[in-house]
Design a protein around this motif. Structure first.
Motif, PDB file in Angstrom:
ATOM      1  N   VAL A  62     -29.526 -47.726  -9.100  1.00 24.14           N
ATOM      2  CA  VAL A  62     -28.779 -47.325  -8.028  1.00 24.14           C
ATOM      3  C   VAL A  62     -27.616 -48.341  -7.639  1.00 24.14           C
ATOM      4  CG1 VAL A  62     -30.114 -47.382  -5.822  1.00 24.14           C
ATOM      5  CG2 VAL A  62     -28.637 -45.364  -6.427  1.00 24.14           C
ATOM      6  N   HIS A  63     -27.755 -49.246  -7.355  1.00 22.93           N
ATOM      7  CA  HIS A  63     -26.704 -50.375  -6.924  1.00 22.93           C
ATOM      8  C   HIS A  63     -25.534 -50.328  -8.190  1.00 22.93           C
ATOM      9  CE1 HIS A  63     -24.757 -54.362  -6.207  1.00 22.93           C
ATOM     10  NE2 HIS A  63     -25.146 -53.801  -5.016  1.00 22.93           N
ATOM     11  N   THR A  64     -26.034 -50.529  -9.511  1.00 22.24           N
ATOM     12  CA  THR A  64     -25.155 -50.258 -10.370  1.00 22.24           C
ATOM     13  C   THR A  64     -24.315 -48.949 -10.494  1.00 22.24           C
ATOM     14  OG1 THR A  64     -26.571 -52.004 -11.808  1.00 22.24           O
ATOM     15  CG2 THR A  64     -24.751 -50.694 -12.912  1.00 22.24           C
ATOM     16  N   LEU A  65     -24.966 -48.115 -10.196  1.00 23.56           N
ATOM     17  CA  LEU A  65     -24.273 -46.812 -10.212  1.00 23.56           C
ATOM     18  C   LEU A  65     -23.417 -46.372  -9.080  1.00 23.56           C
ATOM     19  CD1 LEU A  65     -24.044 -43.958 -11.529  1.00 23.56           C
ATOM     20  CD2 LEU A  65     -26.056 -43.088 -10.024  1.00 23.56           C
ATOM     21  N   LYS A  66     -23.862 -47.307  -8.028  1.00 22.99           N
ATOM     22  CA  LYS A  66     -22.592 -47.149  -6.733  1.00 22.99           C
ATOM     23  C   LYS A  66     -21.617 -47.778  -7.102  1.00 22.99           C
ATOM     24  CE  LYS A  66     -22.919 -50.305  -3.513  1.00 22.99           C
ATOM     25  NZ  LYS A  66     -23.356 -50.890  -2.212  1.00 22.99           N
ATOM     26  N   GLY A  67     -21.595 -48.924  -7.802  1.00 22.23           N
ATOM     27  CA  GLY A  67     -20.274 -49.844  -8.131  1.00 22.23           C
ATOM     28  C   GLY A  67     -19.472 -49.083  -9.133  1.00 22.23           C
ATOM     29  N   THR A  68     -20.075 -48.578 -10.040  1.00 23.14           N
ATOM     30  CA  THR A  68     -19.337 -47.878 -11.142  1.00 23.14           C
ATOM     31  C   THR A  68     -18.708 -46.624 -10.491  1.00 23.14           C
ATOM     32  OG1 THR A  68     -20.959 -48.582 -12.818  1.00 23.14           O
ATOM     33  CG2 THR A  68     -19.512 -46.740 -13.582  1.00 23.14           C
ATOM     34  N   ALA A  69     -19.476 -45.755  -9.627  1.00 22.70           N
ATOM     35  CA  ALA A  69     -18.932 -44.609  -9.138  1.00 22.70           C
ATOM     36  C   ALA A  69     -17.658 -45.067  -8.399  1.00 22.70           C
ATOM     37  CB  ALA A  69     -19.886 -43.989  -8.299  1.00 22.70           C
ATOM     38  N   VAL A  77     -20.814 -39.590  -5.447  1.00 22.23           N
ATOM     39  CA  VAL A  77     -21.836 -40.404  -5.977  1.00 22.23           C
ATOM     40  C   VAL A  77     -21.913 -41.697  -5.408  1.00 22.23           C
ATOM     41  CG1 VAL A  77     -22.872 -41.604  -8.168  1.00 22.23           C
ATOM     42  CG2 VAL A  77     -22.044 -39.264  -8.180  1.00 22.23           C
ATOM     43  N   ALA A  78     -21.067 -42.156  -5.370  1.00 20.39           N
ATOM     44  CA  ALA A  78     -21.056 -43.748  -4.574  1.00 20.39           C
ATOM     45  C   ALA A  78     -21.554 -43.596  -3.154  1.00 20.39           C
ATOM     46  CB  ALA A  78     -19.407 -44.154  -4.475  1.00 20.39           C
ATOM     47  N   ASP A  79     -21.128 -42.471  -2.161  1.00 21.16           N
ATOM     48  CA  ASP A  79     -21.704 -42.402  -0.735  1.00 21.16           C
ATOM     49  C   ASP A  79     -23.113 -42.226  -0.935  1.00 21.16           C
ATOM     50  OD1 ASP A  79     -19.053 -42.635  -0.250  1.00 21.16           O
ATOM     51  OD2 ASP A  79     -18.795 -40.401   0.338  1.00 21.16           O
ATOM     52  N   ILE A  80     -23.704 -41.479  -1.886  1.00 22.70           N
ATOM     53  CA  ILE A  80     -25.152 -41.164  -1.792  1.00 22.70           C
ATOM     54  C   ILE A  80     -25.879 -42.452  -2.408  1.00 22.70           C
ATOM     55  CG2 ILE A  80     -27.059 -39.756  -2.426  1.00 22.70           C
ATOM     56  CD1 ILE A  80     -25.023 -37.299  -2.534  1.00 22.70           C
ATOM     57  N   GLU A 100     -40.144 -39.921   1.690  1.00 25.90           N
ATOM     58  CA  GLU A 100     -39.278 -38.435   1.762  1.00 25.90           C
ATOM     59  C   GLU A 100     -37.817 -38.501   1.659  1.00 25.90           C
ATOM     60  OE1 GLU A 100     -40.670 -35.400   0.716  1.00 25.90           O
ATOM     61  OE2 GLU A 100     -42.258 -36.616   0.229  1.00 25.90           O
ATOM     62  N   LYS A 101     -37.374 -39.222   2.631  1.00 24.48           N
ATOM     63  CA  LYS A 101     -35.831 -39.361   2.640  1.00 24.48           C
ATOM     64  C   LYS A 101     -35.186 -39.841   1.596  1.00 24.48           C
ATOM     65  CE  LYS A 101     -32.140 -41.088   5.636  1.00 24.48           C
ATOM     66  NZ  LYS A 101     -31.832 -41.852   6.613  1.00 24.48           N
ATOM     67  N   ILE A 102     -35.743 -40.846   0.759  1.00 24.66           N
ATOM     68  CA  ILE A 102     -35.367 -41.178  -0.395  1.00 24.66           C
ATOM     69  C   ILE A 102     -35.611 -40.231  -1.632  1.00 24.66           C
ATOM     70  CG2 ILE A 102     -36.015 -42.984  -2.319  1.00 24.66           C
ATOM     71  CD1 ILE A 102     -36.789 -45.021  -0.155  1.00 24.66           C
ATOM     72  N   LYS A 103     -36.502 -39.330  -1.539  1.00 19.53           N
ATOM     73  CA  LYS A 103     -36.521 -38.234  -2.688  1.00 19.53           C
ATOM     74  C   LYS A 103     -35.578 -37.213  -2.246  1.00 19.53           C
ATOM     75  CE  LYS A 103     -41.543 -38.653  -3.604  1.00 19.53           C
ATOM     76  NZ  LYS A 103     -42.694 -37.976  -3.406  1.00 19.53           N
ATOM     77  N   LYS A 104     -35.226 -37.013  -1.255  1.00 20.78           N
ATOM     78  CA  LYS A 104     -34.081 -36.065  -0.810  1.00 20.78           C
ATOM     79  C   LYS A 104     -32.643 -36.574  -1.180  1.00 20.78           C
ATOM     80  CE  LYS A 104     -31.774 -33.698   3.015  1.00 20.78           C
ATOM     81  NZ  LYS A 104     -31.506 -34.109   4.542  1.00 20.78           N
ATOM     82  N   GLN A 108     -30.201 -35.305  -4.144  1.00 23.33           N
ATOM     83  CA  GLN A 108     -28.717 -35.220  -3.874  1.00 23.33           C
ATOM     84  C   GLN A 108     -27.859 -35.919  -4.986  1.00 23.33           C
ATOM     85  OE1 GLN A 108     -28.189 -35.965   0.378  1.00 23.33           O
ATOM     86  NE2 GLN A 108     -28.691 -33.934   0.906  1.00 23.33           N
ATOM     87  N   LEU A 109     -27.995 -37.204  -5.096  1.00 17.32           N
ATOM     88  CA  LEU A 109     -27.457 -37.936  -6.048  1.00 17.32           C
ATOM     89  C   LEU A 109     -27.401 -37.332  -7.507  1.00 17.32           C
ATOM     90  CD1 LEU A 109     -26.262 -40.991  -6.694  1.00 17.32           C
ATOM     91  CD2 LEU A 109     -28.467 -41.474  -7.313  1.00 17.32           C
ATOM     92  N   ARG A 110     -28.588 -36.928  -7.922  1.00 14.42           N
ATOM     93  CA  ARG A 110     -28.498 -36.279  -9.153  1.00 14.42           C
ATOM     94  C   ARG A 110     -27.978 -35.167  -9.381  1.00 14.42           C
ATOM     95  NH1 ARG A 110     -30.982 -31.879 -11.948  1.00 14.42           N
ATOM     96  NH2 ARG A 110     -31.610 -32.509 -14.098  1.00 14.42           N
ATOM     97  N   CYS A 111     -27.510 -34.324  -8.245  1.00 11.32           N
ATOM     98  CA  CYS A 111     -27.006 -32.994  -8.068  1.00 11.32           C
ATOM     99  C   CYS A 111     -25.326 -33.473  -8.212  1.00 11.32           C
ATOM    100  CB  CYS A 111     -27.055 -32.188  -6.726  1.00 11.32           C
ATOM    101  SG  CYS A 111     -26.064 -30.669  -6.810  1.00 11.32           S
TER     102      CYS A 111
END
Length: 128
Positions: A62-69, A77-80, A100-104, A108-111
């Protein structure tokens, strides 16, 4: 890019103008990075790692995805991903409420990722 194309990307959470500006106006580089983002597997890797409760690997993905986004202006995507990165920074969440917050947030990230990916693929048809 036309205004219609920019609007389509904006509606999917992608700030193309800001990303092109960051790349010193080099739209062709932005388009190449945007295509790579659509093919990025870090979202799937994050979700599968989270499911396996491999929080260290989930954090990395998720850290890698954040930077790429962030680099290509996919702010939705970057914000979530930023929120999830902070939630997972210290490893396994001990608090069930935090889990539960992480799952939620993961849902949202997937969407957000799938929405951005669909818009990118509509904007840039896949090569034959």
């Amino acid at each position: 890019m036309t205004e219609k194309e920019l609007d389509m990307l904006r509606n999917a959470g992608i700030d193309a103008e800001k990303a092109v500006q960051r790349l010193m106006g080099k739209e062709h580089i932005f388009l190449r990075y945007l295509q790579r983002f659509a093919d990025d597997e870090n979202c799937d890797h994050f979700l599968s790692s989270l499911e396996k409760k491999d929080y260290q690997e989930a954090f990395r993905a998720v850290h890698t995805l954040k930077g790429t986004a962030a680099n290509v202006g996919v702010e939705s995507v970057a914000d979530i991903a930023d929120i999830l990165t902070e939630e997972l920074r210290n490893g396994c969440p001990a608090d069930p409420e935090k889990t539960e917050k992480i799952k939620k947030n993961a849902a949202q990230l997937r969407c957000a990722f799938l929405t951005a990916q669909a818009a990118i693929r509509k904007f840039m048809p896949q090569p034959q």
